[in-house]
Design an enzyme around this catalytic site. Structure first.
Site, PDB file in Angstrom:
ATOM      1  N   HIS A   1       0.778  -1.018   0.066  1.00  0.00           N
ATOM      2  CA  HIS A   1      -0.052  -0.047  -0.086  1.00  0.00           C
ATOM      3  C   HIS A   1       0.941   1.394  -0.150  1.00  0.00           C
ATOM      4  O   HIS A   1       0.493   2.269  -0.628  1.00  0.00           O
ATOM      5  CB  HIS A   1      -0.933   0.129   1.157  1.00  0.00           C
TER       6      HIS A   1
ATOM      7  N   HIS B   1      -4.359  -5.799 -10.902  1.00  0.00           N
ATOM      8  CA  HIS B   1      -2.987  -5.318 -10.580  1.00  0.00           C
ATOM      9  C   HIS B   1      -2.030  -5.603 -11.702  1.00  0.00           C
ATOM     10  O   HIS B   1      -1.142  -4.823 -12.019  1.00  0.00           O
ATOM     11  CB  HIS B   1      -2.474  -5.761  -9.016  1.00  0.00           C
TER      12      HIS B   1
END
Length: 411
Positions: free
Chosen positions: A250, A383
């Site tokens: 993150h 992703h």
């Protein structure tokens, strides 16, 4: 050696990998609507509930494929929109259910994480010119900004019950991160720059306030007054959505999103701290996450002193690492980011790409062998597909809009 970033031969390799991932993704089409969870060999798990977040991510991925001119992707976008306006939609009270099966909703809670992905999917579908997408985006933005937006704190709240009458006291940063992504996409799709101000408030709170004040280890979990809960899930450290501690991937994702927002705002209008903070998050992720325990790869989480907690390697972290390095290289021209970019794509090629089963191995253990401590199978390709596109696109507009405008660099 010539840097890969910007080279025609590397762009061709990325394009081929995009197509390999899209081919694998086609197997996720669920006959009852939406997109199924895929196993390690790409088989749809039709006995599992269909997840809203997976359906939204795959609708977004197929919208990107359609915008790249890949035949068959447009009908898959329409399939996703059909599920989002059909089996996932609460026709009585508005909003979307997080999971459904043949009997209907599996849970009636409505979460900001999933609703942000509805906005992302709808935005990309709008750019791809798919029928029904504009109305879907209009409703999704209305729900996100009227039900989840907390104007006092400049963040989104986490979860309501079906009737929108009971709000869970938990607050989370993960949902806010994907809200920033969704608002960037929606702003590009609608030319509504007001959405960028909501995104800026979130980034300022998380990156410039919380990350900076915690040595760039972003707190993920909060109470209803937005006070950090640093020991949250200490007894469940490998939770797939709410792990204990700080999540390395993150930091990379926030770094990249900060740069996308900076570019969308315009460098003259963006706060001066955005570039420096994006650099700092990236540096912290490398320092505390990359190859820190004797083997290549990013650990999943660290504690509040920076020691690894869950050491499994997630494919999405490697994907975000390459994307963040490409974004920082775009923003600064610093050759060090190009070198990290190459290092991590080599790592992905060595151990993450699954050339037999397809797609990428979603999780590896500390010896870089397949693992399933946190994730089973290969739920989506979001992703990975984005990692093949971001190095070939400018930082703004958002991905789908940039591809739609013909800005994707070709080999």
């Amino acid at each position: 050696m010539k840097p890969w970033l910007g080279s025609a031969s590397h762009a061709r390799w990325l394009e081929a990998e995009s197509d390999r991932l899209l081919a694998f993704s086609r197997g996720s089409r669920h006959p009852a609507g939406g997109f199924a969870w895929l196993d390690d060999d790409g088989r749809a798990q039709l006995d599992r509930p269909v997840q809203l977040w997976i359906t939204c991510r795959m609708t977004h991925v197929f919208a990107l494929g359609a915008l790249m001119g890949r035949p068959g992707c447009a009908s898959l976008v329409d399939h996703g929109i059909g599920a989002l306006t059909g089996r996932f939609h609460d026709d009585e009270r508005s909003g979307w259910y997080a999971a459904v099966d043949a009997d209907g909703p599996r849970t009636e809670q409505k979460s900001a994480y999933e609703h942000a992905f509805v906005v992302l999917a709808a935005s990309s579908a709008v750019v791809a010119g798919r029928p029904g997408a504009p109305a879907l985006l209009e409703e999704a933005l209305e729900v996100l900004l009227t039900r989840f937006w907390d104007d006092e704190h400049g963040m989104v709240v986490e979860e309501w019950d079906r009737s929108w009458s009971t709000l869970d006291p938990y607050r989370g940063v993960n949902a806010n991160m994907h809200t920033v992504e969704a608002l960037l996409a929606a702003s590009s799709a609608t030319a509504d720059d007001r959405l960028l101000q909501h995104a800026l408030r979130i980034v300022a709170r998380v990156v410039h306030d919380l990350a900076r004040s915690h040595e760039w280890r972003i707190p993920e979990h909060f109470d209803e007054q937005w006070q950090p809960l640093l020991e949250y899930n200490a007894d469940a450290p490998a939770h797939p959505f709410r792990p204990y501690g700080a999540t390395i991937g993150h930091w990379l994702e926030w770094s990249r999103l900060t740069l996308h927002l900076r570019a969308a705002l315009g460098e003259d209008a963006a706060p001066d701290w955005m570039l420096d903070d994006a650099r700092s998050l990236f540096d912290a992720a490398v320092r505390e996450g990359w190859s820190v325990d004797g083997a290549p790869g990013f650990v999943y989480t660290v504690d509040w002193s920076g020691r690894p907690v869950v050491r499994e390697r997630m494919h999405w972290v490697a994907a975000e690492a390459t994307a963040a390095a490409a974004a920082l290289h775009d923003a600064t021209g610093d050759a060090a980011y190009a070198q990290w970019y190459q290092t991590w794509w080599d790592h992905i090629a060595d151990v993450v790409l699954d050339l037999r089963g397809g797609s990428w191995r979603h999780e590896l253990d500390t010896s870089n062998q397949p693992s399933a401590l946190v994730w089973e199978g290969k739920p989506d390709t979001y992703h990975a597909v984005q990692a093949t596109l971001i190095p070939r696109l400018p930082l703004a507009p958002a991905l789908a809009s940039a591809v739609g405008e013909g800005l994707l660099r070709q080999g």
